[in-house]
Write a protein that holds these residues in place. Structure first.
Motif: not given
Length: 680
Positions: A172-182, A184-195
């Motif tokens: 997702g967008t490079v940001t933490r979804d909410a302050e203090g939550t666990n 974390l959204s990152v824009r990494s193609s590695w997460l989308q390279q699988f089936p």
């Protein structure tokens, strides 16, 4: 090849028994009270399996079981094997409540149809602070040409989080979804390279604790990493062999070692070859289904850093390619892709992949729970072996004591025993008295014969032997206390929840210790000496009577001889009238003297014969004394000295035999359930 009909029929009956048990799991927990629920132990479940079904009859086994049915089977079986978490020193991942909760959630997940597009969950768990798990996640998610803020966002993801929480990384967008939550959204193609899309749940590192050890209260809460690991689609365990003991690692039951998609990442330097000893330990201890990878995430990060510093340089690109390739980080991606591809079915689409992942996860949970059951049963076997060794050691001490006590008390049988020496000394002392009681001296002590002989017997009869036996009684008492303490220590070594911790047996041993017959008294071994000495009273009285008869016989002979001599002289003087003897006075006198002397010698011979008869009685009593002393010693050893350890060993051997039968039946049932998971 088809199996033997008897074996197949036995398995069918066993499955039918499990089917009856699992049918109760669909009802409330109140309805499960009919299941055997014996006492559970910390090191092993209180295994009280159902009786083996008869091999006669026709009971067809359930066929084509669904994952839901398999969960029912397993849940019913777990209630008979796993201990409750309320027990002391029970790890949470070894408890019944943990696995009932995990299987219940998985069962609920199967009941809900798949809707929408989700993501396969990859859980990364680092064993120890130096495992390299965070560096591995950095190397997987960081992209070479990503902006610096994106790289910083990934590398500093734990900066504002508590180290005791887990972190969920999703695309997702490079940001933490909410302050203090666990999350974390990152824009990494590695997460989308699988089936299908994937997300990474990163767990805090924890030092493993060996299984079946005393668990501290703060170590019992392991659900923070155990629940995500066991419910993960792909669990990845990262460890550093330099800081983590492999034996301790593989004995940690809070890690899903039998998970179909489990991956073990060994962080090691790519510039140093893997030691052969490490590989041998891994292949010897790791499950056959576990995929083991050797990765150097630090070198991968250095390669990314080299490229980031000068991405326009051909040499930097080459060093990046060489470093990242040699770090073998890509092998982790390849292993994940291979496992997800195995679930992919073009005809069903992505939702079909998620359905297969959920079903596979359920079967993995069943397999993991059975693995815990097998460890629990194995712990029961180890405990049984430990009890057998303790019983064998105590039995060996008792046998050694019984083998030595006879020679210690009575001497070596090949030589002259202490009893024979004491009897020879007593005989020598009494013989002096008997030798003085000749035929002539006996006349003056005829009324004191019994008292004289009894006094001599009292002075000489085994006095030294009696003192030695009293000393040996003290040694027996010390040995009794030692072996009784050893038996009590053996029983006290079993923890309270253990099956071998028997309050009934402890109470039985306590009752034996307080009985009046338990204590070893000074007279416990010397009683045969007094008894045999008393038996000499009858022969002595018979000797006294023989002496009296001998004296009477002597007196009668003398009087008879005097009467014959007087009758001869009276006949000579014609004093007898018509009662004449018809012999001369000299002849009558000689005949009288002969009669008196013959009677005296006959009486003396009778006296000597009575003394020989008395000595034969002495020998018989002496021979019986040694037999009585040995029998008394054996009885005292068996009924007093060894009564407590013998009772403890006999009861423990019966408990061991019962436990072995129960463990054998449970192992058969686990094997059947595991085979059912494999057939799925």
């Amino acid at each position: 090849m088809p199996t033997c009909s008897a074996t197949s029929l036995r398995s069918q009956h066993l499955k039918t028994c499990l089917w009856d048990a699992c049918s109760l799991s669909t009802r409330s927990k109140e309805s499960c009270r009919g299941l055997p629920n014996p006492r559970l132990s910390s090191s092993a479940a209180a295994v009280a399996p159902r009786p083996r079904p008869s091999t006669t009859g026709n009971h067809p086994a359930p066929t084509a079981r669904t994952p839901l049915t398999t969960v029912h089977y397993t849940t019913a079986f777990l209630r008979r094997v796993l201990p409750s978490k309320e027990r002391e020193n029970v790890r949470e991942t070894d408890s019944l409540e943990f696995w009932e909760n995990m299987l219940g959630k998985a069962q609920d997940g199967l009941s809900v149809p798949t809707t929408g597009m989700g993501a396969a969950r990859i859980v990364v768990y680092g064993v120890g602070e130096c495992s390299g798990a965070r560096e591995l996640v950095d190397a997987l998610l960081e992209e070479p040409f990503a902006p610096e803020y994106a790289k910083t966002h990934i590398r500093e993801r734990w900066k504002s989080l508590d180290s005791s929480n887990s972190l969920l990384l999703r695309y997702g967008t490079v940001t933490r979804d909410a302050e203090g939550t666990n999350i974390l959204s990152v824009r990494s193609s590695w997460l989308q390279q699988f089936p299908i899309p994937v997300e990474i749940q990163e767990l805090p590192s924890r030092t493993p604790t060996p299984t079946h050890t005393h668990v501290l209260p703060q170590q019992k809460i392991t659900s923070l990493h155990a629940v995500p690991l066991f419910s993960a689609d792909i669990p990845i365990i990262v460890c550093n062999p330099l800081t983590t003991n492999l034996s301790t690692l593989f004995s940690d039951t809070s890690i899903p070692w039998t998970h179909t998609n489990a991956i073990l990442v060994i962080t090691s330097s790519s510039t140093v070859p893997v030691p052969p000893l490490l590989e041998q330990q891994l292949w010897a201890r790791a499950p056959s289904t576990l995929k083991v990878l050797f990765v150097d995430p630090v070198r991968a990060l250095l390669a990314l850093q080299t490229l980031g510093e000068d991405s326009n340089s051909a040499s930097s690109v080459q060093r990046y390619q060489d470093g990242f390739s040699e770090s073998r980080v890509s092998s982790v991606s390849a292993a994940i892709a291979q496992q997800l591809e195995a679930m992919n079915n073009p005809s069903t689409g992505p939702n079909g992949v998620f359905d297969r992942l959920r079903k596979q996860n359920v079967l993995d949970l069943v397999s993991d729970s059975l693995h815990v059951c097998r460890n629990t049963v194995k712990a029961a076997e180890h405990e049984t072996d430990a009890v057998r060794r303790g019983v064998g050691s105590l039995q060996g001490q008792m046998e050694e004591f019984k083998a030595k006590i006879g020679s210690d008390v009575f001497g070596v049988e090949a030589e002259k025993s202490e009893v024979k020496v004491a009897l020879d000394q007593a005989k020598a002392g009494v013989k002096k008295t008997m030798d003085r009681l000749t035929g002539w001296r006996m006349l003056w002590k005829v009324d004191d014969i019994a008292d004289t002989v009894n006094a001599s017997i009292d002075r000489s009869w085994c006095r030294d032997l009696e003192n030695k036996l009293i000393f040996q009684v003290g040694r027996l008492s010390v040995t009794q206390n030692f072996l009784t303490g050893a038996a009590n220590a053996l029983l006290s070594s079993f923890p309270k929840p253990s099956t071998f911790h028997s309050l009934i047996l402890q109470n039985t041993l306590a009752q034996l210790r307080v009985q009046p017959s338990f204590a070893v008294h000074p007279s416990s071994l010397t009683l045969p000496i007094y008894t045999r000495r008393t038996q000499l009273t009858y022969p002595t009285n018979a000797l006294h009577q023989s002496a009296q008869r001998a004296v009477v016989g002597m007196g009668g002979s003398v009087l008879s001889g005097m009467g014959v001599a007087w009758a001869g002289w009276a006949d000579q003087l014609e004093l007898l009238g018509h009662f004449s003897l018809g012999v001369g006075a000299e002849t009558a006198a000689g005949l009288g003297m002969f009669t008196a002397v013959a009677g005296i010698w006959y009486s003396i011979g009778r006296w000597e014969k009575a003394k020989r008869r008395w000595w034969r009685d002495w020998d018989r009593v002496g021979e019986g004394l040694e037999r009585d002393l040995r029998a008394t010693l054996n009885q005292v050893v068996a009924d007093q000295v060894l009564v407590v350890p013998t009772t403890a060993c006999e009861n423990l051997r019966d408990m061991i035999k019962k436990r072995e039968d129960e463990v054998a039946q449970l192992k058969d049932e686990i094997t059947i359930l595991e085979q059912d998971c494999v057939r799925r």
